[in-house]
Design a protein around this motif. Structure first.
Motif, short mmCIF file in Angstrom:
data_model
loop_
_atom_site.label_atom_id
_atom_site.label_comp_id
_atom_site.label_asym_id
_atom_site.label_seq_id
_atom_site.Cartn_x
_atom_site.Cartn_y
_atom_site.Cartn_z
N VAL A 180 0.86 -1.18 0.00
CA VAL A 180 0.00 0.00 0.00
C VAL A 180 0.89 1.24 0.00
O VAL A 180 1.79 1.37 0.84
CB VAL A 180 -0.94 0.02 1.23
CG1 VAL A 180 -1.76 1.30 1.27
CG2 VAL A 180 -1.85 -1.20 1.22
N ALA A 181 0.65 2.14 -0.94
CA ALA A 181 1.40 3.40 -1.00
C ALA A 181 0.86 4.34 0.07
O ALA A 181 -0.34 4.58 0.14
CB ALA A 181 1.26 4.03 -2.37
N LEU A 182 1.74 4.86 0.91
CA LEU A 182 1.33 5.83 1.93
C LEU A 182 1.50 7.25 1.43
O LEU A 182 0.67 8.11 1.69
CB LEU A 182 2.14 5.63 3.21
CG LEU A 182 1.97 4.27 3.90
CD1 LEU A 182 2.88 4.19 5.12
CD2 LEU A 182 0.52 4.03 4.27
N VAL A 226 4.17 0.37 2.14
CA VAL A 226 4.27 -0.42 3.37
C VAL A 226 3.51 -1.73 3.18
O VAL A 226 2.58 -1.82 2.37
CB VAL A 226 3.70 0.39 4.57
CG1 VAL A 226 2.20 0.59 4.43
CG2 VAL A 226 4.03 -0.25 5.91
N ASN A 227 3.92 -2.73 3.93
CA ASN A 227 3.18 -3.98 4.00
C ASN A 227 2.21 -3.87 5.17
O ASN A 227 2.60 -3.50 6.27
CB ASN A 227 4.15 -5.15 4.22
CG ASN A 227 3.46 -6.47 4.20
OD1 ASN A 227 2.73 -6.79 3.26
ND2 ASN A 227 3.66 -7.26 5.24
N ILE A 228 0.92 -4.14 4.93
CA ILE A 228 -0.09 -4.08 5.99
C ILE A 228 -0.66 -5.46 6.19
O ILE A 228 -1.14 -6.09 5.24
CB ILE A 228 -1.21 -3.08 5.63
CG1 ILE A 228 -0.63 -1.67 5.45
CG2 ILE A 228 -2.29 -3.10 6.71
CD1 ILE A 228 -1.66 -0.63 5.02
N GLU A 229 -0.60 -5.94 7.43
CA GLU A 229 -1.11 -7.27 7.76
C GLU A 229 -2.16 -7.15 8.86
O GLU A 229 -1.96 -6.41 9.83
CB GLU A 229 0.02 -8.16 8.29
CG GLU A 229 1.13 -8.40 7.32
CD GLU A 229 2.30 -9.13 7.97
OE1 GLU A 229 2.40 -9.14 9.22
OE2 GLU A 229 3.11 -9.68 7.23
N TRP A 232 1.87 -2.49 10.39
CA TRP A 232 2.56 -1.87 9.26
C TRP A 232 4.03 -2.24 9.38
O TRP A 232 4.69 -1.90 10.38
CB TRP A 232 2.42 -0.36 9.29
CG TRP A 232 1.07 0.18 8.94
CD1 TRP A 232 -0.09 -0.50 8.77
CD2 TRP A 232 0.75 1.56 8.75
NE1 TRP A 232 -1.12 0.36 8.47
CE2 TRP A 232 -0.62 1.64 8.45
CE3 TRP A 232 1.47 2.74 8.79
CZ2 TRP A 232 -1.27 2.85 8.20
CZ3 TRP A 232 0.85 3.94 8.55
CH2 TRP A 232 -0.52 3.98 8.25
N THR A 233 4.56 -2.93 8.38
CA THR A 233 5.97 -3.34 8.39
C THR A 233 6.58 -3.13 7.01
O THR A 233 5.87 -2.87 6.04
CB THR A 233 6.11 -4.84 8.77
OG1 THR A 233 5.40 -5.63 7.79
CG2 THR A 233 5.57 -5.13 10.16
N PHE A 255 16.09 2.97 7.71
CA PHE A 255 15.93 2.60 9.12
C PHE A 255 14.60 1.84 9.25
O PHE A 255 13.60 2.21 8.66
CB PHE A 255 15.95 3.83 10.02
CG PHE A 255 15.03 4.92 9.56
CD1 PHE A 255 13.73 5.00 10.03
CD2 PHE A 255 15.46 5.86 8.63
CE1 PHE A 255 12.88 6.00 9.58
CE2 PHE A 255 14.62 6.87 8.19
CZ PHE A 255 13.32 6.93 8.67
N PRO A 256 14.60 0.78 10.03
CA PRO A 256 13.37 -0.03 10.14
C PRO A 256 12.30 0.67 10.97
O PRO A 256 12.58 1.29 11.98
CB PRO A 256 13.85 -1.30 10.83
CG PRO A 256 15.10 -0.92 11.54
CD PRO A 256 15.71 0.22 10.78
N LEU A 257 11.08 0.58 10.49
CA LEU A 257 9.91 1.07 11.21
C LEU A 257 8.89 -0.05 11.27
O LEU A 257 8.78 -0.84 10.32
CB LEU A 257 9.26 2.25 10.49
CG LEU A 257 9.88 3.61 10.59
CD1 LEU A 257 9.08 4.60 9.75
CD2 LEU A 257 9.97 4.09 12.02
N GLU A 258 8.16 -0.11 12.34
CA GLU A 258 7.05 -1.05 12.46
C GLU A 258 6.04 -0.45 13.42
O GLU A 258 6.40 0.08 14.46
CB GLU A 258 7.53 -2.40 12.98
CG GLU A 258 6.42 -3.42 13.03
CD GLU A 258 6.91 -4.82 13.36
OE1 GLU A 258 6.23 -5.48 14.16
OE2 GLU A 258 7.94 -5.23 12.81
N PHE A 259 4.76 -0.53 13.03
CA PHE A 259 3.69 -0.02 13.89
C PHE A 259 2.64 -1.10 14.04
O PHE A 259 2.34 -1.83 13.09
CB PHE A 259 3.05 1.24 13.28
CG PHE A 259 4.02 2.37 13.10
CD1 PHE A 259 4.54 3.04 14.19
CD2 PHE A 259 4.42 2.76 11.83
CE1 PHE A 259 5.43 4.09 14.03
CE2 PHE A 259 5.31 3.81 11.66
CZ PHE A 259 5.82 4.47 12.77
#
Length: 172
Positions: free
Chosen positions: A77-79, A95-98, A106-107, A125-129
């Protein structure tokens, strides 16, 4: 758990000095744009931008809910997309949304376009929410209602080539 909101923001000036209103993504109280880096996203906006196609904006909100955007080769998904045209050829932050039970994750944030053979490349840099699904879905519904309430019909003029007669725009 993280929380997601949308806030009305003004884009930084483009090369012609134009600014625009859009709904920015805020995660945990901080603009995602700022978290990624203003300098990296000066060319970009979410698809919820004043003057942009209402139907496309609503489709984007649905893709955030479902975790898949058909137009992206890797199913991500384009943010943030090109603030001028929204075309994937200009690039996008995706982002990958699961969805897994009562959470949405969001990973794998990355840069993506449809010009390379490589589907996407990770940001530096890694982000994850992680969001509580019910609160996440409520935020998306509220954004949808806000965008629907802002709609206006506009003439097919200006630099946005995709406007056609009867075009319904987002009007923040």
């Amino acid at each position: 758990m993280d929380d997601l909101t949308f806030v009305e923001s003004t884009l930084p000036p483009d090369g012609n000095g134009r600014r625009g209103q859009y709904l920015d993504l805020v995660v945990g109280g901080a603009s995602l744009r700022s978290s990624i880096g203003e300098d990296l996203l000066v060319w970009a906006s979410t698809p919820l931008q004043s003057g942009w196609d209402l139907e496309s904006g609503l489709t984007w909100l649905t893709s955030l809910s479902r975790g898949r955007q058909v137009s992206l080769p890797a199913g991500r998904v384009a943010l943030y997309v090109c603030r001028e045209c929204g075309d994937l050829g200009c690039g996008a932050l995706s982002v990958n949304i699961e969805r897994c039970g009562s959470v949405v994750r969001w990973t794998q944030f990355g840069w993506e376009d449809d010009l390379d053979d490589k589907p996407w490349s990770a940001i530096e840099f890694p982000l994850e929410f992680t969001f509580q699904a019910s609160a996440y879905d409520q935020t998306l519904r509220a954004a949808r209602e806000r965008v629907l309430a802002s709609q206006s019909r506009t003439a097919p003029t200006g630099h946005l080539w995709w406007r056609k007669p009867g075009f319904v725009a987002i009007d923040l």
